[in-house]
Design a protein around this motif. Structure first.
Motif, PDB file in Angstrom:
ATOM      1  N   LYS A  43       0.844  -1.201   0.000  1.00 44.71           N
ATOM      2  CA  LYS A  43       0.000   0.000   0.000  1.00 44.71           C
ATOM      3  C   LYS A  43       0.880   1.252   0.000  1.00 44.71           C
ATOM      4  CE  LYS A  43      -3.859   2.030   2.536  1.00 44.71           C
ATOM      5  NZ  LYS A  43      -4.679   1.933   3.745  1.00 44.71           N
ATOM      6  N   ALA A  44       1.924   1.238   0.814  1.00 35.48           N
ATOM      7  CA  ALA A  44       2.846   2.380   0.869  1.00 35.48           C
ATOM      8  C   ALA A  44       3.564   2.596  -0.462  1.00 35.48           C
ATOM      9  CB  ALA A  44       3.868   2.164   1.987  1.00 35.48           C
ATOM     10  N   GLY A  53       2.167   2.318  -3.303  1.00 28.55           N
ATOM     11  CA  GLY A  53       1.243   2.852  -4.293  1.00 28.55           C
ATOM     12  C   GLY A  53       0.156   1.907  -4.766  1.00 28.55           C
ATOM     13  N   MET A  83      -2.619   1.112  -3.464  1.00 28.61           N
ATOM     14  CA  MET A  83      -3.756   1.337  -2.570  1.00 28.61           C
ATOM     15  C   MET A  83      -5.061   0.768  -3.119  1.00 28.61           C
ATOM     16  SD  MET A  83      -2.970   5.111  -1.071  1.00 28.61           S
ATOM     17  CE  MET A  83      -2.095   5.754  -2.485  1.00 28.61           C
ATOM     18  N   GLY A  84      -5.346   0.988  -4.391  1.00 30.10           N
ATOM     19  CA  GLY A  84      -6.597   0.492  -4.974  1.00 30.10           C
ATOM     20  C   GLY A  84      -6.715  -1.017  -4.903  1.00 30.10           C
ATOM     21  N   ILE A 100      -5.150  -3.084  -2.975  1.00 28.27           N
ATOM     22  CA  ILE A 100      -5.177  -3.523  -1.576  1.00 28.27           C
ATOM     23  C   ILE A 100      -6.564  -3.281  -0.988  1.00 28.27           C
ATOM     24  CG2 ILE A 100      -4.239  -3.126   0.747  1.00 28.27           C
ATOM     25  CD1 ILE A 100      -2.328  -4.633  -1.227  1.00 28.27           C
ATOM     26  N   PHE A 101      -7.190  -2.166  -1.318  1.00 33.83           N
ATOM     27  CA  PHE A 101      -8.546  -1.896  -0.836  1.00 33.83           C
ATOM     28  C   PHE A 101      -9.501  -3.004  -1.282  1.00 33.83           C
ATOM     29  CE2 PHE A 101     -12.789  -0.126  -1.549  1.00 33.83           C
ATOM     30  CZ  PHE A 101     -13.104   0.236  -0.251  1.00 33.83           C
TER      31      PHE A 101
END
Length: 156
Positions: free
Chosen positions: A60-61, A63, A65-66, A68-69
């Motif tokens: 996530k860190a 980049g 994020m999507g 991982i969500f």
């Protein structure tokens, strides 16, 4: 994916979890032994824990994020499905209900894993630092889920 990579080791866990559920399903026509299913559910909860605690934060860190969500949201659905299946076992539900719940869980796993393996796992070895990768490998070798831990998207 190669078994000696983090992604390969995580994929191997997917196959073991699926195999336990499938072994239980195969025995439903006779006196079903719940041991393979219970081992698979314990393994899946442990697998979700290691992803959420060790794998997802650095990805996530970096980049992702999507993706991982999406994985976290699906973990919540898997968790709920496991809770339902465990309740059916505890209640002594008939074989048809247990078969339906196992089949539904396998379908959720298939949909989840088909995204997670090519998107998330291919990044594991490239993005995780040596320390983070080592910590994840150590957990794979001998870690257990802490008592009472639930995934971040569990509806409790």
């Amino acid at each position: 994916m190669e078994a000696n990579t983090l992604g390969g080791a995580l994929e191997m866990e997917h196959r073991q979890i699926d195999g336990g559920i499938e072994a239980y399903l195969a025995g439903l026509d006779g006196p079903a032994n719940p041991a393979p299913l219970l081992a698979a559910l314990t393994g899946l909860r442990r697998h979700i824990y290691l992803e959420e605690q060790f794998l997802f934060p650095p990805l996530k860190a970096a980049g992702l994020m999507g993706p991982i969500f999406v994985m976290l949201r699906e973990h919540g659905r898997l968790w709920s499905s496991m809770d339902n299946l465990e309740q059916l076992l505890a209640d002594g539900a008939d074989g048809g209900a247990r078969r339906e719940a196992c089949t539904a869980l396998l379908a959720l796993l298939d949909a989840h894993n088909s995204k997670e393996e090519p998107i998330i796992y291919t990044q594991a070895d490239a993005i995780l630092s040596e320390d983070a990768g080592s910590e994840l490998q150590d957990f794979l070798a001998q870690g257990t889920t802490p008592d009472g831990w639930v995934c971040s998207a569990a509806s409790r």
